[in-house]
Motif scaffolding. Structure first.
Motif, PDB file in Angstrom:
ATOM      1  N   ARG A   5       0.839  -1.192   0.000  1.00  0.00           N
ATOM      2  CA  ARG A   5       0.000   0.000   0.000  1.00  0.00           C
ATOM      3  C   ARG A   5       0.873   1.239   0.000  1.00  0.00           C
ATOM      4  O   ARG A   5       2.065   1.189   0.289  1.00  0.00           O
ATOM      5  N   GLY A   6       0.288   2.334  -0.314  1.00  0.00           N
ATOM      6  CA  GLY A   6       1.017   3.595  -0.317  1.00  0.00           C
ATOM      7  C   GLY A   6       1.598   3.897   1.041  1.00  0.00           C
ATOM      8  O   GLY A   6       0.989   3.625   2.082  1.00  0.00           O
ATOM      9  N   SER A   7       2.777   4.490   1.045  1.00  0.00           N
ATOM     10  CA  SER A   7       3.463   4.737   2.306  1.00  0.00           C
ATOM     11  C   SER A   7       3.058   6.044   2.966  1.00  0.00           C
ATOM     12  O   SER A   7       3.382   6.288   4.117  1.00  0.00           O
ATOM     13  N   GLY A   8       2.308   6.872   2.234  1.00  0.00           N
ATOM     14  CA  GLY A   8       1.984   8.181   2.784  1.00  0.00           C
ATOM     15  C   GLY A   8       1.146   8.107   4.039  1.00  0.00           C
ATOM     16  O   GLY A   8       1.267   8.959   4.923  1.00  0.00           O
ATOM     17  N   ASP A   9       0.281   7.080   4.126  1.00  0.00           N
ATOM     18  CA  ASP A   9      -0.575   6.999   5.306  1.00  0.00           C
ATOM     19  C   ASP A   9      -0.035   6.068   6.372  1.00  0.00           C
ATOM     20  O   ASP A   9      -0.692   5.781   7.370  1.00  0.00           O
ATOM     21  N   GLY A  10       1.160   5.515   6.160  1.00  0.00           N
ATOM     22  CA  GLY A  10       1.774   4.647   7.156  1.00  0.00           C
ATOM     23  C   GLY A  10       1.215   3.248   7.189  1.00  0.00           C
ATOM     24  O   GLY A  10       1.589   2.449   8.041  1.00  0.00           O
ATOM     25  N   LYS A  11       0.282   2.934   6.269  1.00  0.00           N
ATOM     26  CA  LYS A  11      -0.343   1.614   6.302  1.00  0.00           C
ATOM     27  C   LYS A  11       0.646   0.497   5.982  1.00  0.00           C
ATOM     28  O   LYS A  11       0.533  -0.608   6.501  1.00  0.00           O
ATOM     29  N   ALA A  12       1.630   0.768   5.084  1.00  0.00           N
ATOM     30  CA  ALA A  12       2.609  -0.269   4.729  1.00  0.00           C
ATOM     31  C   ALA A  12       3.418  -0.678   5.949  1.00  0.00           C
ATOM     32  O   ALA A  12       3.622  -1.859   6.223  1.00  0.00           O
ATOM     33  N   GLU A  13       3.836   0.350   6.733  1.00  0.00           N
ATOM     34  CA  GLU A  13       4.627   0.030   7.917  1.00  0.00           C
ATOM     35  C   GLU A  13       3.799  -0.759   8.934  1.00  0.00           C
ATOM     36  O   GLU A  13       4.259  -1.738   9.525  1.00  0.00           O
ATOM     37  N   ASN A  14       2.561  -0.359   9.141  1.00  0.00           N
ATOM     38  CA  ASN A  14       1.717  -1.045  10.108  1.00  0.00           C
ATOM     39  C   ASN A  14       1.409  -2.470   9.673  1.00  0.00           C
ATOM     40  O   ASN A  14       1.358  -3.390  10.485  1.00  0.00           O
ATOM     41  N   SER A  15       1.214  -2.657   8.358  1.00  0.00           N
ATOM     42  CA  SER A  15       0.899  -3.990   7.842  1.00  0.00           C
ATOM     43  C   SER A  15       2.043  -4.951   8.081  1.00  0.00           C
ATOM     44  O   SER A  15       1.844  -6.085   8.515  1.00  0.00           O
ATOM     45  N   LEU A  16       3.267  -4.481   7.810  1.00  0.00           N
ATOM     46  CA  LEU A  16       4.437  -5.332   8.022  1.00  0.00           C
ATOM     47  C   LEU A  16       4.665  -5.598   9.502  1.00  0.00           C
ATOM     48  O   LEU A  16       5.028  -6.703   9.900  1.00  0.00           O
ATOM     49  N   ALA A  17       4.430  -4.608  10.331  1.00  0.00           N
ATOM     50  CA  ALA A  17       4.663  -4.780  11.763  1.00  0.00           C
ATOM     51  C   ALA A  17       3.704  -5.786  12.374  1.00  0.00           C
ATOM     52  O   ALA A  17       4.025  -6.441  13.370  1.00  0.00           O
ATOM     53  N   ASN A  18       2.502  -5.883  11.775  1.00  0.00           N
ATOM     54  CA  ASN A  18       1.488  -6.776  12.325  1.00  0.00           C
ATOM     55  C   ASN A  18       1.504  -8.164  11.710  1.00  0.00           C
ATOM     56  O   ASN A  18       0.621  -8.974  12.006  1.00  0.00           O
ATOM     57  N   GLU A  19       2.458  -8.441  10.811  1.00  0.00           N
ATOM     58  CA  GLU A  19       2.527  -9.759  10.203  1.00  0.00           C
ATOM     59  C   GLU A  19       2.788 -10.827  11.261  1.00  0.00           C
ATOM     60  O   GLU A  19       3.614 -10.652  12.150  1.00  0.00           O
ATOM     61  N   LYS A  20       2.082 -11.940  11.102  1.00  0.00           N
ATOM     62  CA  LYS A  20       2.239 -13.045  12.047  1.00  0.00           C
ATOM     63  C   LYS A  20       3.552 -13.764  11.784  1.00  0.00           C
ATOM     64  O   LYS A  20       3.969 -13.933  10.634  1.00  0.00           O
ATOM     65  N   SER A  21       4.208 -14.218  12.845  1.00  0.00           N
ATOM     66  CA  SER A  21       5.466 -14.963  12.704  1.00  0.00           C
ATOM     67  C   SER A  21       5.519 -16.110  13.699  1.00  0.00           C
ATOM     68  O   SER A  21       5.098 -15.947  14.853  1.00  0.00           O
ATOM     69  N   PHE A  22       6.024 -17.235  13.227  1.00  0.00           N
ATOM     70  CA  PHE A  22       6.229 -18.382  14.103  1.00  0.00           C
ATOM     71  C   PHE A  22       7.695 -18.518  14.524  1.00  0.00           C
ATOM     72  O   PHE A  22       8.057 -19.472  15.189  1.00  0.00           O
ATOM     73  N   HIS A  23       8.522 -17.583  14.094  1.00  0.00           N
ATOM     74  CA  HIS A  23       9.958 -17.669  14.382  1.00  0.00           C
ATOM     75  C   HIS A  23      10.254 -17.417  15.856  1.00  0.00           C
ATOM     76  O   HIS A  23       9.512 -16.720  16.550  1.00  0.00           O
ATOM     77  N   MET A  24      11.370 -17.965  16.304  1.00  0.00           N
ATOM     78  CA  MET A  24      11.883 -17.677  17.638  1.00  0.00           C
ATOM     79  C   MET A  24      12.525 -16.294  17.616  1.00  0.00           C
ATOM     80  O   MET A  24      13.365 -16.017  16.763  1.00  0.00           O
ATOM     81  N   THR A  25      12.148 -15.443  18.520  1.00  0.00           N
ATOM     82  CA  THR A  25      12.723 -14.099  18.556  1.00  0.00           C
ATOM     83  C   THR A  25      14.141 -14.148  19.120  1.00  0.00           C
ATOM     84  O   THR A  25      14.521 -15.114  19.805  1.00  0.00           O
ATOM     85  N   PRO A  26      14.925 -13.101  18.862  1.00  0.00           N
ATOM     86  CA  PRO A  26      16.279 -13.077  19.449  1.00  0.00           C
ATOM     87  C   PRO A  26      16.269 -13.208  20.969  1.00  0.00           C
ATOM     88  O   PRO A  26      17.142 -13.874  21.543  1.00  0.00           O
ATOM     89  N   GLU A  27      15.297 -12.605  21.646  1.00  0.00           N
ATOM     90  CA  GLU A  27      15.257 -12.715  23.101  1.00  0.00           C
ATOM     91  C   GLU A  27      14.883 -14.126  23.545  1.00  0.00           C
ATOM     92  O   GLU A  27      15.423 -14.646  24.538  1.00  0.00           O
ATOM     93  N   GLU A  28      13.959 -14.765  22.822  1.00  0.00           N
ATOM     94  CA  GLU A  28      13.627 -16.156  23.128  1.00  0.00           C
ATOM     95  C   GLU A  28      14.830 -17.059  22.881  1.00  0.00           C
ATOM     96  O   GLU A  28      15.122 -17.971  23.666  1.00  0.00           O
ATOM     97  N   PHE A  29      15.530 -16.774  21.781  1.00  0.00           N
ATOM     98  CA  PHE A  29      16.734 -17.559  21.480  1.00  0.00           C
ATOM     99  C   PHE A  29      17.766 -17.404  22.589  1.00  0.00           C
ATOM    100  O   PHE A  29      18.404 -18.382  23.000  1.00  0.00           O
ATOM    101  N   ARG A  30      17.939 -16.201  23.076  1.00  0.00           N
ATOM    102  CA  ARG A  30      18.900 -15.957  24.153  1.00  0.00           C
ATOM    103  C   ARG A  30      18.540 -16.778  25.401  1.00  0.00           C
ATOM    104  O   ARG A  30      19.373 -17.447  25.996  1.00  0.00           O
TER     105      ARG A  30
END
Length: 493
Positions: A5-30
């Motif tokens: 989506r267009g970046s002017g309204d910040g929707k692209a950043e919010n969409s990526l930030a809210n993506e679901k992930s099953f990965h182990m985070t760096p803190e969990e890995f630590r």
């Protein structure tokens, strides 16, 4: 579908930030990483409490596991709980100081941590350009080892030779055999295949990996000549020379000899110098397999056991056996790297790059069978720097001394006899009552879990083997093993 989506309204950043992930985070890995290291440290402290040889029956481990893979991810604590309860009972404890079977496959703190770093970096070092440090550290450490082991300077990367880390000695002997095959056929057999006339030579005591290499190389096991050995189970050079002459007379093409410094059955030492002189006269490739006993060459007083090594075309030893480096790690050198590279090099378009084209770098993909390769030199570098030459020499000498003390005990007990000379850290011995008695002694010891022994056959007689080389084996462990062996001998009368 991926929609930006267009970046002017910040929707692209919010969409990526809210993506679901099953990965182990760096803190969990630590957090989980600390737990794994703690578990391993605890394991090292309690390893003597486990039966050395796993006591489970065939199928027990699989029967304890779920039929189907989990549909949803599980907590890490559940994984570690199953390691403790399901996996650990099925482990034969190679890192136990009471492990005297086969040859050791030992590790150490610095080796494990170096291996962890290698896994974490996730390097695939097929080309210099795919991680320069992976290639250059390996070249440097292999050059270090030339000096550390007293090997000839022709194996240094600064000359015509050089070293590479293979996975095991089986791969090293295969690469040596292939290089010998190509040199003997002027690099035609790679294009047209073998004609059935190429012949290779080894002793009757040589490791079975050479027989498999003959199969893979297309030379055929019927063209592997097994040369008779002497009373110490070492190859007879005069028998080798006679067999080469007979094969040439029969119209065959001798091309390769494998001499062993420390055979698997009895740690026999083939006489390298006279074998090398024969190879020089006959223009045969000489490979020296020092998979186990090569580590002893860290100590100058043992180097006479491979007198004549300067005549070898290639040489290998396994730091993962006796030099405290986690499996797998085999060091393989050639005197003429051009012969090895010309044998194994293939350069498809997708691997072409400027560094390779310049000719100024080493691409280790050309030095072995596989294309991909791990950052094995990192753990070897850690081990060498942690122990230093002094520390490595100390522990090797200690292991040899313990084995010699055990051999003295065998000599002093009228019920037992040595089955072969014991030049280093392997003692071959047997009860004089015969094969059945030795089988009973070994089976009872192994079932007890107190220690783990294996056997071989020498001159047709079942012979027990006690190999001293596990990282943490001390005098008390060898003394206890001897006590238990005598107790089982007492039981059979």
């Amino acid at each position: 579908m991926f929609i930006l989506r267009g970046s002017g309204d910040g929707k692209a950043e919010n969409s990526l930030a809210n993506e679901k992930s099953f990965h182990m985070t760096p803190e969990e890995f630590r957090r989980h990483g600390h737990a794994v290291v703690d578990w391993l440290a605890d394991y090292q402290q309690r390893v003597e409490s486990f039966p050395v040889l796993s006591q489970v029956k065939p199928g027990d481990i699989r029967a304890s596991l779920p039929t189907h893979a989990p549909a949803h991810g599980e907590p890490f604590d559940a994984l570690m709980k199953d390691v403790e309860e399901l996996i650990l009972p099925g482990i034969t404890h190679w890192q136990s100081p009471n492990f005297f079977a086969y040859f050791p496959c030992n590790g150490s703190g610095p080796g494990i941590l170096g291996d962890l770093l290698s896994s974490g970096l996730g390097v695939q070092g097929m080309l210099w350009s795919t991680s320069p440090a992976c290639t250059e550290l390996e070249t440097h450490v292999m050059d270090w080892l030339v000096a550390m082991l007293g090997l000839p300077h022709k194996f240094l990367s600064s000359g015509t030779g050089g070293g590479v880390i293979q996975d095991t000695a089986s791969s090293a002997v295969l690469c040596a055999l292939l290089s010998a095959r190509e040199r003997a056929t002027h690099y035609v057999s790679n294009k047209k295949g073998c004609d059935g006339r190429l012949v290779a030579y080894a002793s009757t005591q040589t490791h079975s990996s050479l027989e498999k290499a003959m199969m893979i190389a297309g030379m055929g096991v019927e063209n592997l000549r097994l040369i008779d050995v002497d009373e110490n189970f070492a190859m007879r050079p005069e028998a080798l020379a006679r067999q080469i002459d007979a094969d040439r007379t029969a119209g065959l093409t001798p091309c390769f000899v494998c001499a062993t410094v420390g055979t698997t059955s009895s740690n026999a030492m083939d006489p390298i110098r006279p074998i090398g002189e024969i190879c020089g006269r006959e223009n045969l490739w000489l490979h020296v397999d020092a998979a186990m006993s090569g580590t002893a060459m860290l100590c100058p007083e043992f180097r006479h056991l491979q007198d004549g090594v300067e005549l070898a075309d290639s040489y290998n030893f396994n730091p993962h056996k006796w030099m405290f480096t986690s499996f797998d790690c085999n060091c393989f050198w050639v005197a003429d790297r051009k012969a090895l590279i010309q044998t194994l090099s293939i350069l498809p378009e997708y691997l072409r790059n400027q560094a390779t084209e310049s000719g100024a770098v080493i691409d280790y993909r050309d030095w072995h069978i596989q294309l991909g390769r791990r950052f094995r030199s990192l753990k070897l570098w850690f081990v060498i720097r942690h122990y230093g030459v002094e520390g490595l020499q100390y522990h090797i000498r200690q292991h040899v001394q313990l084995a010699q003390q055990f051999a003295d005990g065998i000599r002093q007990d009228h019920r037992f006899e040595l089955g072969a000379p014991a030049p280093l850290n392997l003692v071959c011995f047997r009860h004089k009552q015969g094969d059945a008695a030795n089988q009973v002694i070994m089976d009872r010891l192994n079932r007890s879990g107190d220690l783990f022994l294996t056997h071989t056959k020498l001159n047709g007689k079942m012979t027990l083997r006690l190999s001293v080389g596990q990282t943490h084996t001390q005098a008390r462990h060898v003394a206890r093993a001897w006590t238990r062996i005598r107790e089982e001998a007492d039981r059979i009368g």
